[in-house]
Design a protein around this motif. Structure first.
Motif, PDB file in Angstrom:
ATOM      1  N   VAL A 147     -36.206  -3.690 -12.955  1.00 27.21           N
ATOM      2  CA  VAL A 147     -34.846  -4.003 -12.505  1.00 27.21           C
ATOM      3  C   VAL A 147     -33.857  -2.914 -12.908  1.00 27.21           C
ATOM      4  O   VAL A 147     -32.993  -2.521 -12.117  1.00 27.21           O
ATOM      5  CB  VAL A 147     -34.387  -5.359 -13.082  1.00 27.21           C
ATOM      6  N   LEU A 148     -34.002  -2.397 -14.128  1.00 24.27           N
ATOM      7  CA  LEU A 148     -33.002  -1.482 -14.683  1.00 24.27           C
ATOM      8  C   LEU A 148     -33.431  -0.021 -14.674  1.00 24.27           C
ATOM      9  O   LEU A 148     -32.651   0.843 -15.075  1.00 24.27           O
ATOM     10  CB  LEU A 148     -32.664  -1.894 -16.124  1.00 24.27           C
ATOM     11  N   GLY A 149     -34.655   0.265 -14.250  1.00 27.45           N
ATOM     12  CA  GLY A 149     -35.127   1.642 -14.288  1.00 27.45           C
ATOM     13  C   GLY A 149     -35.717   1.987 -15.647  1.00 27.45           C
ATOM     14  O   GLY A 149     -35.787   1.152 -16.552  1.00 27.45           O
ATOM     15  N   THR A 150     -36.123   3.233 -15.790  1.00 28.33           N
ATOM     16  CA  THR A 150     -36.836   3.654 -16.998  1.00 28.33           C
ATOM     17  C   THR A 150     -35.923   4.132 -18.123  1.00 28.33           C
ATOM     18  O   THR A 150     -36.406   4.458 -19.200  1.00 28.33           O
ATOM     19  CB  THR A 150     -37.817   4.787 -16.656  1.00 28.33           C
ATOM     20  N   ALA A 151     -34.609   4.193 -17.874  1.00 29.22           N
ATOM     21  CA  ALA A 151     -33.689   4.667 -18.918  1.00 29.22           C
ATOM     22  C   ALA A 151     -32.487   3.734 -19.049  1.00 29.22           C
ATOM     23  O   ALA A 151     -31.337   4.153 -18.870  1.00 29.22           O
ATOM     24  CB  ALA A 151     -33.230   6.090 -18.610  1.00 29.22           C
ATOM     25  N   PRO A 152     -32.710   2.451 -19.370  1.00 29.21           N
ATOM     26  CA  PRO A 152     -31.577   1.534 -19.526  1.00 29.21           C
ATOM     27  C   PRO A 152     -30.818   1.824 -20.816  1.00 29.21           C
ATOM     28  O   PRO A 152     -31.314   2.531 -21.695  1.00 29.21           O
ATOM     29  CB  PRO A 152     -32.251   0.159 -19.580  1.00 29.21           C
ATOM     30  N   VAL A 153     -29.615   1.268 -20.911  1.00 26.58           N
ATOM     31  CA  VAL A 153     -28.820   1.386 -22.134  1.00 26.58           C
ATOM     32  C   VAL A 153     -28.557  -0.009 -22.680  1.00 26.58           C
ATOM     33  O   VAL A 153     -28.568  -0.998 -21.941  1.00 26.58           O
ATOM     34  CB  VAL A 153     -27.484   2.120 -21.882  1.00 26.58           C
ATOM     35  N   VAL A 154     -28.343  -0.077 -23.982  1.00 20.10           N
ATOM     36  CA  VAL A 154     -28.071  -1.350 -24.652  1.00 20.10           C
ATOM     37  C   VAL A 154     -26.587  -1.404 -24.991  1.00 20.10           C
ATOM     38  O   VAL A 154     -26.047  -0.472 -25.597  1.00 20.10           O
ATOM     39  CB  VAL A 154     -28.930  -1.488 -25.922  1.00 20.10           C
ATOM     40  N   VAL A 155     -25.939  -2.491 -24.582  1.00 20.51           N
ATOM     41  CA  VAL A 155     -24.488  -2.614 -24.714  1.00 20.51           C
ATOM     42  C   VAL A 155     -24.157  -3.961 -25.347  1.00 20.51           C
ATOM     43  O   VAL A 155     -24.787  -4.981 -25.030  1.00 20.51           O
ATOM     44  CB  VAL A 155     -23.802  -2.505 -23.334  1.00 20.51           C
TER      45      VAL A 155
END
Length: 236
Positions: A147-155
């Protein structure tokens, strides 16, 4: 000169006896046959099987080692143990896993319903996990890369308590965040909930979520404002 071959006129050759005539050979035929003859005369060289034998031996050793590992695992299973996945090293929360991060071990079969199985690539640790600790479903999110791709970020975001579904959110939930403003909903983004901390009744709820990098960068201001409604799909 009479009685010898010098008496024969120049330009004429001495007749070849009939019995000496052999098979006709086309020009160049001998040149083509000569290498074949040379190969036939050459002593045969023994074929080397060393490298192939080494490869076969390697396969045999791997098969034997795998068989021994499985034998020990099944022996432990008979004693109330079962194969499980464990981490090769300590990992913090919110770390994306690959298959290289895990290895096989054994643990009590009493918790078999909660253990994680392969594949683990693309799943995030929901909390810090120790080396050699059996991985459970409570430790990992679903595969977020689909869903988010291979490089998601945590927020980290704050949402009104009702907007946080009144405590119904759980770690690992896939949700939609509706980012609202003075003119209504400004954007909708996909997210995975990694942790939930409620401030109590009527207060803000703090969420740690994984987002697409481009969504986090594009809507950074709206995420900071906290005017967020969380939408969770209800499974039948």
């Amino acid at each position: 000169m009479t009685g010898n071959h010098f008496d024969q006129p120049i330009g004429e050759s001495e007749p070849i006896p009939e019995g000496a005539i052999g098979h006709r050979v086309a020009p160049g035929a001998f040149a083509r046959l000569a290498p074949e003859a040379a190969r036939e005369d050459r002593p045969a060289r023994p074929r080397a099987f060393g490298s192939r034998a080494g490869t076969i031996s390697g396969y045999v050793l791997v098969a034997l080692a795998t068989g021994m590992v499985m034998m020990f695992l099944w022996r432990d299973a008979d004693a109330g143990q079962m194969p499980v996945l464990v981490l090769k090293e300590d990992l913090p929360a919110h770390r994306m896993l690959t298959e290289d991060d895990v290895t096989l071990s054994t643990a009590t079969s009493a918790g078999k319903d909660g253990y994680v199985s392969l594949p683990v690539t693309g799943r995030l640790t929901l909390r810090a996990v120790k080396k050699d600790q059996p991985l459970t479903k409570a430790d990992l999110s679903p595969d977020v890369t689909k869903v988010l791709g291979t490089a998601p970020v945590v927020v980290g975001v704050s949402v009104p308590h009702p907007g946080g579904l009144n405590g119904a959110l759980q770690s690992g939930d896939r949700v939609r965040l509706l980012l609202s403003g003075a003119t209504g909903v400004r954007a909708e983004v996909d997210a995975f909930v990694l942790s939930v901390a409620s401030g109590g009744a009527g207060r803000q709820a703090s969420l740690v979520v994984a987002l697409r990098r481009k969504d986090a960068e594009r809507h950074a201001a709206a995420l900071l404002e906290g005017n967020i409604l969380v939408v969770k799909r209800v499974r039948a």
